[in-house]
Structures are given as structure tokens and as C-alpha cells.
Enzyme design. Structure first.
Site, PDB file in Angstrom:
ATOM      1  N   ASP A 232      -9.674 -11.794  12.738  1.00  0.00           N
ATOM      2  CA  ASP A 232      -9.242 -12.751  11.711  1.00  0.00           C
ATOM      3  C   ASP A 232     -10.100 -14.007  11.706  1.00  0.00           C
ATOM      4  OD1 ASP A 232      -7.860 -14.090   9.747  1.00  0.00           O
ATOM      5  OD2 ASP A 232      -6.037 -14.436  10.924  1.00  0.00           O
TER       6      ASP A 232
ATOM      7  N   SER B 108      -4.141   2.494  -8.128  1.00  0.00           N
ATOM      8  CA  SER B 108      -3.978   3.656  -7.261  1.00  0.00           C
ATOM      9  C   SER B 108      -4.310   4.935  -8.056  1.00  0.00           C
ATOM     10  CB  SER B 108      -2.560   3.686  -6.685  1.00  0.00           C
ATOM     11  OG  SER B 108      -2.476   4.612  -5.647  1.00  0.00           O
TER      12      SER B 108
ATOM     13  N   HIS C  31      -1.662  -2.273  -0.624  1.00  0.00           N
ATOM     14  CA  HIS C  31      -1.976  -1.284  -1.657  1.00  0.00           C
ATOM     15  C   HIS C  31      -1.466  -1.737  -3.029  1.00  0.00           C
ATOM     16  CE1 HIS C  31      -3.236   2.420  -3.340  1.00  0.00           C
ATOM     17  NE2 HIS C  31      -2.012   2.828  -3.633  1.00  0.00           N
TER      18      HIS C  31
ATOM     19  N   ASP D   8      -5.538  -2.695   2.371  1.00  0.00           N
ATOM     20  CA  ASP D   8      -4.847  -1.577   1.703  1.00  0.00           C
ATOM     21  C   ASP D   8      -4.418  -0.543   2.733  1.00  0.00           C
ATOM     22  OD1 ASP D   8      -4.324   0.894   0.254  1.00  0.00           O
ATOM     23  OD2 ASP D   8      -5.309  -0.023  -1.470  1.00  0.00           O
TER      24      ASP D   8
ATOM     25  N   VAL E 248     -11.152 -18.808   9.560  1.00  0.00           N
ATOM     26  CA  VAL E 248      -9.769 -19.271   9.386  1.00  0.00           C
ATOM     27  C   VAL E 248      -8.813 -18.201   9.899  1.00  0.00           C
ATOM     28  CG1 VAL E 248      -7.997 -20.022   7.755  1.00  0.00           C
ATOM     29  CG2 VAL E 248     -10.383 -20.624   7.341  1.00  0.00           C
TER      30      VAL E 248
ATOM     31  N   ASP F 249     -13.998 -15.026   9.690  1.00  0.00           N
ATOM     32  CA  ASP F 249     -14.223 -15.789   8.449  1.00  0.00           C
ATOM     33  C   ASP F 249     -13.967 -17.286   8.641  1.00  0.00           C
ATOM     34  OD1 ASP F 249     -11.393 -16.055   8.419  1.00  0.00           O
ATOM     35  OD2 ASP F 249     -11.192 -14.228   7.229  1.00  0.00           O
TER      36      ASP F 249
ATOM     37  N   ASP G 139      -5.626 -16.864   9.384  1.00  0.00           N
ATOM     38  CA  ASP G 139      -4.536 -16.938   8.403  1.00  0.00           C
ATOM     39  C   ASP G 139      -3.965 -15.557   8.085  1.00  0.00           C
ATOM     40  OD1 ASP G 139      -6.672 -15.887   7.087  1.00  0.00           O
ATOM     41  OD2 ASP G 139      -6.750 -17.365   5.479  1.00  0.00           O
TER      42      ASP G 139
END
Ligand SMILES: *[C@@H]1O[C@H](CO)[C@@H](O)[C@H](O)[C@H]1NC(C)=O
Ligand SMILES: *[C@@H]1O[C@H](CO)[C@@H](O)[C@H](O)[C@H]1NC(C)=O
Ligand SMILES: *[C@@H]1O[C@H](CO)[C@@H](O)[C@H](O)[C@H]1NC(C)=O
Ligand SMILES: *[C@@H]1O[C@H](CO)[C@@H](O)[C@H](O)[C@H]1NC(C)=O
Ligand SMILES: *[C@@H]1O[C@H](CO)[C@@H](O)[C@H](O)[C@H]1NC(C)=O
Ligand SMILES: *[C@@H]1O[C@H](CO)[C@@H](O)[C@H](O)[C@H]1NC(C)=O
Ligand SMILES: *[C@@H]1O[C@H](CO)[C@@H](O)[C@H](O)[C@H]1NC(C)=O
Length: 534
Positions: free
Chosen positions: A260, A191, A445, A404, A265, A263, A267
Site C-alpha cells: 500500500d 463485467s 468488481h 477487482d 499513501v 504509492d 489508505d
């Protein structure tokens, strides 16, 4: 080193019995005889103590807002705390922890937010792994920016001077203490700490041989503005169309529904948020308003939140929030209250006006912040700015969580893409030769999240619950790169059940060298072998 101590002790016992008893009988005695304040000009000794392993250290003088009242230490070490002046109106509070079993490596730790908080958990983590480890309060105490008010020296410490002062002091004291030069010098931060690491590679290219700069607050002035931009969008938490955290949970479900599966999957981990073009209109209430849908004003808010911050000409100030971070972003950026770090920065640094009203923020304020750019805190080095670091054989790793909630991962991609584009035009330089970037899908984050987020990026549980080796630990990976010339190709991230080490591993997944993306190839999706980088 242990052998060295024994040796010195043995010789001294014959030649100088008195000195032997006082100076060299044990690590503890050696610690208590150290007089660090003698070697750092104008410094004041606050603490010098031998800390046996297992000690639960408490920090009664530490600012309460730092929320770090104690730290358990897992190895025998010598603790040094100094105040070191950086000007006639500024100073750093400095901690240096010297482990009895030393690898010859040294480690600097960073800070966060706009804070002045020593990360004791990182000092403990570094010493656990044999680094002589140090850190400072970055020139002020606590998590507010009040100290910056009418004191540019404290701002200068915050921008770069506290860290550099820590490094020069650390290198000197470590050598004196162990009576031996250090082997290699490292940095670990996330950060604001990520920004500190990158700034250092540009401004002080020989301070570190290896740098881990996570989720970096680069383009700092514009980051401050981007974070300030949410409050005028959301309105206060009492306003009519305010989106409650309960409703954000529903929005998050819709984000996952839309993105989701891209990709392959479901999850909770969105491997590549760039492919997620969230359609908020899909949540528009059909007829009457209910708690599971958005009215037209709220749809507009969500669209704005997922759009980049632009200036009056439509030019980019800062990229958009990536979808997927909603459950965490409600805690600060979407909370319907001013973001305190941004508010303080405008009040105490940009405008010197403690009554500046964060509800009035517009892009014009961001122009003011960027043109002030105190002590070049911006931190946006070009490839040529990093050349000296590269030429000194420095190695740097950046990671960024794909969900994040405080610094959009799209900004780090923009930063690294810019360097890649420069490197493409410059045949003498492969960026990957000295600076590598790994995206960490499903990390919030700097830590936490549904993904394999434990990569040795920080101290504390469960983050240090993995082995210190270069396949699973990003700090060990930079060490291996610096000392053995083996550059990391991926970092295997771990997610523990309930983020509790003793409950075992929930999933592991390789985080790919940017711009590669983790791609599902079939099988149990919690196993790394079910994914490949492509
Ligand atoms: C130490 O203090 C003296 C007297 O205040 C001052 O002249 C000198 O510049 C200081 N040195 C450092 C390195 O701060
Ligand atoms: C360390 O001490 C604090 C209070 O001083 C206590 O709350 C905490 O539980 C202790 N931690 C451990 C691991 O003993
Ligand atoms: C920060 O706090 C320490 C005590 O932990 C104190 O010695 C130091 O003077 C403080 N620094 C500033 C800048 O207020
Ligand atoms: C402190 O140092 C600044 C230069 O950095 C100088 O202008 C100022 O007069 C000094 N103040 C005092 C009280 O010595
Ligand atoms: C967004 O969703 C709405 C409602 O489901 C649909 O009508 C619209 O075509 C979608 N927009 C895009 C760009 O897909
Ligand atoms: C690194 O540690 C993991 C366990 O945490 C282990 O499975 C792996 O074999 C280790 N790799 C090396 C190169 O030691
Ligand atoms: C994990 O945490 C949740 C909520 O904190 C709890 O309900 C659940 O029992 C925990 N699971 C395990 C295996 O401890």
C-alpha cells in the site's frame, strides 16, 4: 419534446377533437395507446403502463435469483415489456422505459455473470438522465446456466443475439413512440456487460455511438477457466489446509503492509497493483502454527492464487489475480466451493454433462472450452476488428477496478496493451482517438471498495449520487466525447463516507488515462489536487 407534444395537442384540438382527447392530451394517454407488439414481429406484450415518478415498481414474475424484486422510478415514464422470439426455441424478455422528458438519447444496458437478469437499476438510472433506456434478460432467466443445456440458441442469445435484438427493437420502437428519430445511441455495462459492449463494437459497429464497457469479461472462455481454477487450489472449505476468510483478512493486511505504501499513501488503495510483488513466504509460521501465519502448504496455495493460469507448455491462459482484492475474493473465488458460473458453463455448455465435477478442473478443460468458443463468445477483438466501429465514429471507454475480486484487472491491461501495440505499428490509427481505458484504483468488481469508485457506471445508491457531467461521470463522459468531440483525459472518482451519499464525500481522486498512474504529489491525500497523472 415537451414543446412538441404541446404543439401537436394544440393543432389536434382544433382539427380532430376526438383524437386529441384520446391520443394527445397527455404523455400517459400516449403511452397507453402505444402498441409495441404490432411493430416487432411475433412479439408478445407483457406490460404496457404509465409509471409516474416516485413509483416503487415490483417485479413479481422476475426470477428470484436475480435478487431484484423492486425498483423505485424517479421520472414519469412509459414502461414496455415484451417477449421477443429469437428462434423457434429461444426468446428474450425485453424492457423498454420511455421517459416523458427525453433528451433524444437512447441507452442499452447489459447483464452480468452468466445471468439472465434485467438490471432495473440501470433502466432507472438511464431514464433519470433522460435516455430512453432498454435491457433484456439476455435470453434466459435467473443466475444459473441450466437453460443453456442442449439449447445452443439460448447460448447464442447470451453470446450476442439478445443484445443486438434489443438494439434493433429499441431503435424501431423509440422512433415510433416519440415520432422522432433518436439523436445518439449508447451502451452501459460492466463485467459480462463489459464483454457485451466490446463484442457489439466488433460485430455490430453501428449499433452504438458510444459504449461504456466496464471490467469486461473479455477472453470469456479463459476467464471461465481461470475462475474454475481456484477451487482445485483452495480445496473445499472443510479441507485441512483451507485458508479461512479470517486468515485471508490477515493476508490482506500483509498485502497492504507490503504494497500500500508503494504509492506514498497508506489508505488501503494500491494505485498500481503491477508494482506489488506479494511475498507470501513472509507469512510463513516461524515455529508452531498460529492463526496469524501460513503453513508451507498455504504459502504454496497463496503463491498459486497470485500466479497466472498456464497450459502444459507454460503458455499463458489467463493472467494472475491482482493482490488487494482478498477481502472480497473470499466470498466466491477463494470460498472453498466451486464457482457456480464456471461449473455451469462446463456442465451445460462445454461438456453437456450435468455431473461434470468442478474439483477435477485442469488446464485441459480450459483448452476444451476455448476450442468450443460457442458463437465466438471469446471476445478478443484486434485493432482491425474495431476499425468499422472507429470509422463509424464510435467512441468507447473501458474502466477496471484495481482491486477487482472477480475479473483480474491485469486481463484488461493485457487486452488494451495488445491493441496499443497494434496501434503503434499502424500510423493511421491512434487507439486513444476512439477507445480509452481508465484504471480505477481501489474499486472492487464494477463497484464498491476503498477507492473513488463512484463514477456513474451504474444505477442504484450511491452510484448515481453524483452529477451527470463529464468530469465525474463515465456515461456523461462518453456522451460528451460522442456529441461534442471532447475526449475524457481523466475521470474524477468519488468515495462517499460509508458509501452513503448523505454522509458526504470521503475522498475524490482522478482516474488516469491508461497507462498513466495516479501519483501522490503531497497534501491531503483525499483531495484530487494532491495527485497527478504521470
Ligand atoms: C414469426 O413466426 C412465423 C411463424 O411461426 C415464422 O415463420 C417467422 O419466421 C417468424 N418471424 C420472426 C422474425 O421471428
Ligand atoms: C419498495 O417496495 C418493497 C416491497 O414491495 C419494499 O421492501 C421497499 O422498501 C420499497 N422501497 C421503497 C424505497 O419504498
Ligand atoms: C422468463 O420469465 C418471464 C417472466 O418474467 C417469462 O415470461 C419468460 O417466458 C421466461 N423466459 C424463459 C426463457 O424461461
Ligand atoms: C427450429 O429451427 C431450426 C433451425 O434453426 C430447425 O433445424 C428446426 O427444425 C426447427 N424446429 C422446429 C420445431 O420447427
Ligand atoms: C520473502 O520473504 C522472506 C521472509 O521474510 C525472505 O526470506 C525472502 O527473501 C523474501 N523473498 C523475496 C523475493 O523478497
Ligand atoms: C461536475 O459536477 C461536479 C460536482 O459533482 C462539479 O464540482 C463540477 O463543477 C461539474 N463540472 C462541470 C464541467 O459541470
Ligand atoms: C459507518 O459504518 C460503520 C459500520 O457499518 C458504522 O460503525 C459507522 O458508525 C458508520 N459511520 C457513519 C459516519 O455513519
Amino acid at each position: 419534446m415537451a414543446f412538441n407534444f404541446l404543439c401537436r395537442c394544440f393543432v389536434a384540438a382544433f382539427l380532430l377533437p376526438f383524437v386529441a382527447a384520446a391520443a394527445a392530451t397527455s404523455f400517459q394517454a400516449r403511452c397507453l395507446l402505444f402498441a409495441p407488439e404490432k411493430y416487432i414481429q411475433n412479439s408478445t406484450l407483457n406490460i404496457l403502463s404509465f409509471v409516474p415518478k416516485g413509483t416503487n415498481l415490483t417485479f413479481p414474475d422476475n426470477d428470484a435469483t436475480c435478487a431484484r424484486p423492486y425498483q423505485v422510478v424517479s421520472v414519469d415514464l412509459c414502461r414496455v415489456a415484451l417477449s421477443i422470439p429469437t428462434s423457434n426455441r429461444s426468446s428474450i424478455t425485453y424492457e423498454l422505459w420511455l421517459p416523458s422528458t427525453w433528451t433524444g438519447r437512447i441507452l442499452a444496458t447489459g447483464n452480468g455473470g452468466i445471468d439472465g437478469c434485467v438490471r432495473y437499476e440501470d433502466l432507472a438510472y438511464g431514464t433519470l438522465n433522460g435516455f430512453a433506456t432498454y435491457g433484456s434478460n439476455n435470453g434466459h432467466n435467473g443466475t444459473t446456466g441450466l437453460s443453456f443445456y442442449r439449447n445452443p440458441d439460448i447460448v447464442q442469445d447470451f453470446a450476442w443475439r439478445a443484445l443486438h435484438t434489443s438494439v434493433t427493437s429499441g431503435k424501431k420502437l423509440i422512433k415510433l413512440f416519440y415520432q422522432q428519430s433518436f439523436r445518439t445511441s449508447y451502451y452501459l455495462g460492466c463485467s459480462l456487460g463489459g464483454r457485451q459492449g466490446i463484442k457489439s463494437s466488433q460485430k455490430f459497429p453501428t449499433d452504438f455511438d458510444g459504449i461504456v464497457a466496464g471490467s469486461p469479461a473479455v477472453d470469456f472462455n479463459n476467464l471461465i477457466s481461470w475462475r474454475a481454477s481456484f477451487f482445485p487450489i483452495t480445496g473445499s472449505s472443510t479441507s485441512t489446509d483451507f485458508i479461512s476468510s479470517a486468515l485471508w483478512s490477515v493476508i490482506h493486511e500483509e498485502v497492504l503492509k507490503q504494497c500500500d505504501g508503494i504509492d506514498g499513501v497508506m489508505d488501503g488503495i494500491i494505485e498500481n497493483p503491477n508494482l506489488c510483488h506479494f511475498n507470501a513466504t513472509a507469512m510463513l509460521c516461524p515455529t508452531s502454527v498460529s492463526s496469524n501465519c501460513l503453513n508451507a502448504v498455504q504459502v504454496g496455495m497463496v503463491e498459486k492464487i497470485f500466479s497466472p493460469l498456464l497450459n502444459g507448455n507454460g503458455d499463458l491462459i489467463y493472467p494472475a489475480m491482482q493482490p488487494g482484492s482478498e477481502l472480497m475474493a473470499v466470498q466466491k473465488l477463494y470460498a472453498g466451493a466451486p464457482f457456480s458460473y464456471s461449473q455451469d458453463w462446463f456442465r451445460y455448455v462445454v461438456y453437456n454433462n450435468p455431473s461434470w465435477d468442478p474439483a477435477t478442473f485442469t488446464y485441459l478443460d480450459s483448452l476444451a472450452a476455448e476450442s468450443l468458443n460457442p458463437f465466438d463468445i471469446r471476445t478478443w477483438p484486434s485493432l482491425s476488428d474495431l476499425r468499422a466501429f472507429r470509422n463509424a465514429n464510435g467512441k468507447m471507454i473501458t474502466f477496471h477496478g484495481g482491486q477487482d475480486n472477480q475479473i483480474t484487472s491485469f486481463n484488461t491491461e493485457r487486452f488494451y496493451d495488445g491493441l496499443l501495440a497494434e496501434a503503434a505499428d499502424d500510423h493511421s490509427c491512434q487507439l486513444d482517438d476512439f477507445y480509452r481505458f481508465f484504471r480505477v484504483p481501489g474499486m472492487f468488481h464494477c463497484s464498491a471498495g476503498p477507492g473513488g469508485w463512484v463514477i456513474g457506471q451504474q444505477g442504484g445508491s450511491p452510484a448515481n449520487g453524483i452529477a451527470f457531467n463529464s468530469s465525474v461521470n463515465v456515461l456523461a463522459a462518453v456522451v460528451n466525447w460522442v456529441e461534442n468531440g471532447v475526449a475524457p483525459k481523466s475521470i474524477l472518482g468519488t468515495k462517499f463516507v460509508n458509501d452513503t451519499v448523505s454522509l458526504g464525500i470521503e475522498l475524490q481522486r482522478n482516474h488516469c488515462l491508461y497507462p498513466l498512474t495516479s501519483t501522490y504529489i503531497g497534501g491531503d491525500s483525499t483531495l484530487p489536487s494532491s495527485w497527478s497523472c504521470s
